[in-house]
Design a protein around this motif. Structure first.
Motif, PDB file in Angstrom:
ATOM      1  N   TYR A   1       0.841  -1.198   0.000  1.00  0.00           N
ATOM      2  CA  TYR A   1       0.000   0.000   0.000  1.00  0.00           C
ATOM      3  C   TYR A   1       0.880   1.253   0.000  1.00  0.00           C
ATOM      4  N   TYR A   2       0.523   2.204  -0.849  1.00  0.00           N
ATOM      5  CA  TYR A   2       1.321   3.420  -1.008  1.00  0.00           C
ATOM      6  C   TYR A   2       1.077   4.387   0.151  1.00  0.00           C
TER       7      TYR A   2
ATOM      8  N   PHE B   1      15.293  10.498   1.118  1.00  0.00           N
ATOM      9  CA  PHE B   1      15.485   9.044   1.239  1.00  0.00           C
ATOM     10  C   PHE B   1      16.879   8.657   0.748  1.00  0.00           C
ATOM     11  N   ASP B   2      17.625   7.941   1.556  1.00  0.00           N
ATOM     12  CA  ASP B   2      18.948   7.445   1.152  1.00  0.00           C
ATOM     13  C   ASP B   2      18.769   6.069   0.500  1.00  0.00           C
TER      14      ASP B   2
ATOM     15  N   THR C   1       8.310   3.823   0.482  1.00  0.00           N
ATOM     16  CA  THR C   1       6.990   4.394   0.179  1.00  0.00           C
ATOM     17  C   THR C   1       5.836   3.393   0.284  1.00  0.00           C
ATOM     18  N   CYS C   2       6.132   2.142   0.630  1.00  0.00           N
ATOM     19  CA  CYS C   2       5.077   1.114   0.667  1.00  0.00           C
ATOM     20  C   CYS C   2       4.977   0.460   2.044  1.00  0.00           C
TER      21      CYS C   2
ATOM     22  N   SER D   1      -0.534   0.513   8.304  1.00  0.00           N
ATOM     23  CA  SER D   1       0.836   0.580   8.847  1.00  0.00           C
ATOM     24  C   SER D   1       1.686   1.561   8.047  1.00  0.00           C
ATOM     25  N   LEU D   2       2.920   1.726   8.488  1.00  0.00           N
ATOM     26  CA  LEU D   2       3.855   2.635   7.822  1.00  0.00           C
ATOM     27  C   LEU D   2       4.964   1.833   7.148  1.00  0.00           C
TER      28      LEU D   2
END
Length: 428
Positions: free
Chosen positions: A103-104, A113-114, A231-232, A238-239
């Motif tokens: 999920y996005y 973001f590294d 990103t998902c 959730s994160l």
């Protein structure tokens, strides 16, 4: 790195269909429009088409890729419908379900973001040496055979309600062929119970390039998967967890059915994630494609991005009806510094001011005519016969025929599963 959403997911299809409702479904038969489609490969009068009127006469055993030949009305492309899906787990095992769906989660405006994080120690890379051919799609067909049988029942008749079965990636290569200047392709075709199966073979050039890939190139491949991890999330509540392992064996794939002119297509493609909004439209309109690309700092870079990268992004997402591409733009060190959402239906407007740029209609008409060419050439219904279609940039598409060769790609379990009575269960 595959998928996204928009306000009206059907708008691009409706727009094109309204423009060409007057088109015949079998418009490719028109001899006037298709002088480049020289067929009759089984007839003896091959030379009847030779003519001094063109610089590059096309023989009866080839198909031209010259762009100007495909600048006709946009062909009918029916809105793709998801007929199923499947998952591949961390060991590349097939499951006839959505367990790998993600999920996005929309990142902050300045994500930072590294993408290099975890490359050395938290990366399980899929084995490129294992050639899976169409096996996972075939597993899905067998597992869902009762749903997708055609009305015919005899062993000699059509087993599937589709003219073509293939991967979305193979169709993407066909769409971009008129504009491709560097990489050729080899597509193997077999006709079995009335359906044509298209599988890709690695070209010699691609094999050499794979062997000679630099460490930097390997790391940049990882960056795309790492962006997905940032990103998902595994479920809508959730994160994302960027501290985990990136395992490129894992995949979620949609299976869609559609029609291009009079070619009925059944194909599968990997999906990165879906919109987590419970009110999002039904699949495939809820899917999102994720991409990374180098930061754009100059007009020349912007132009190249429009001409080359957006072509591939558009083709890949338009085919299965995925409406949005979310791109993370990264600096030279692999840090994502900005994000941009591209609506697939609007990409053609973004490029219209680029001189001599690609045209969606050329892409779709070439693909349509290639499929017609395949139908005329690959006539023997026999999984032991493979028609090998070959193309190199600035050349015509040609083909050769191979019997009981190492090119055969339909596995025995599939042939038996689709020919015998009752459900055949294939364990991968």
């Amino acid at each position: 790195m595959d998928h996204h959403r928009l306000h009206n997911p059907t708008s691009s299809y409706r727009h094109h269909q309204s423009a060409y409702k007057r088109e015949r479904d079998d418009s490719w038969r028109s001899t006037d429009e298709n002088k480049h489609l020289k067929l009759n490969p089984h007839h003896h009068h091959h030379h009847q088409h030779q003519s001094g009127s063109t610089q590059n006469p096309v023989s009866s055993r080839s198909l031209s890729t010259r762009r100007e030949l495909y600048e006709r009305d946009f062909p009918v492309y029916k809105q793709p419908v998801e007929v199923g899906c499947f998952s591949l787990d961390s060991e590349r095992r097939f499951f006839n379900d959505r367990r790998q769906m993600r999920y996005y989660v929309e990142p902050d405006r300045n994500p930072n973001f590294d993408l290099r994080d975890g490359y050395k120690h938290r990366y399980v890379k899929r084995d490129d040496g294992v050639k899976e051919k169409l096996d996972h799609i075939l597993s899905w067909i067998v597992a869902n055979r009762s749903k997708h049988n055609s009305s015919a029942t005899t062993a000699s008749s059509r087993a599937l309600d589709a003219d073509f079965v293939t991967w979305r990636g193979h169709l993407t290569k066909l769409l971009t062929t008129p504009y491709e200047t560097r990489e050729g392709w080899l597509l193997a075709v077999t006709k079995f119970r009335g359906t044509l199966y298209i599988s890709e073979l690695e070209t010699e050039a691609a094999r050499r390039e794979q062997e000679n890939r630099t460490e930097r190139h390997e790391e940049m491949t990882y960056w795309g998967y790492k962006f997905e991890q940032y990103t998902c999330a595994d479920d809508p509540h959730s994160l994302p967890d960027p501290s985990g392992v990136v395992n490129t064996n894992e995949a979620f794939c949609t299976v869609v059915q559609t029609r291009l002119a009079d070619h009925r297509l059944l194909f599968s493609g990997e999906v990165d994630c879906r919109d987590k909004d419970p009110d999002a439209p039904a699949a495939p309109a809820c899917y999102i494609e994720l991409k990374t690309s180098a930061e754009i700092c100059t007009p020349k870079q912007r132009s190249n991005f429009h001409r080359f990268k957006l072509l591939k992004w558009w083709a890949q997402s338009f085919l299965p009806g995925v409406p949005r591409v979310v791109a993370g733009f990264r600096d030279h060190e692999g840090v994502v510094v900005s994000l941009e959402t591209f609506h697939v239906s609007k990409i053609s407007h973004l490029i219209k001011n680029e001189y001599n740029c690609w045209k969606p209609t050329v892409c779709m008409n070439f693909c349509c005519d290639f499929l017609s060419f395949v139908k005329h050439v690959a006539t023997e219904d026999n999984p032991g016969v493979v028609y090998l279609f070959s193309w190199e940039p600035r050349r015509d598409v040609t083909f050769s025929v191979h019997r009981d060769s190492h090119y055969s790609f339909l596995p025995q379990w599939y042939i038996e599963g689709m020919t015998g009575s009752g459900d055949s269960r294939h364990q991968t």
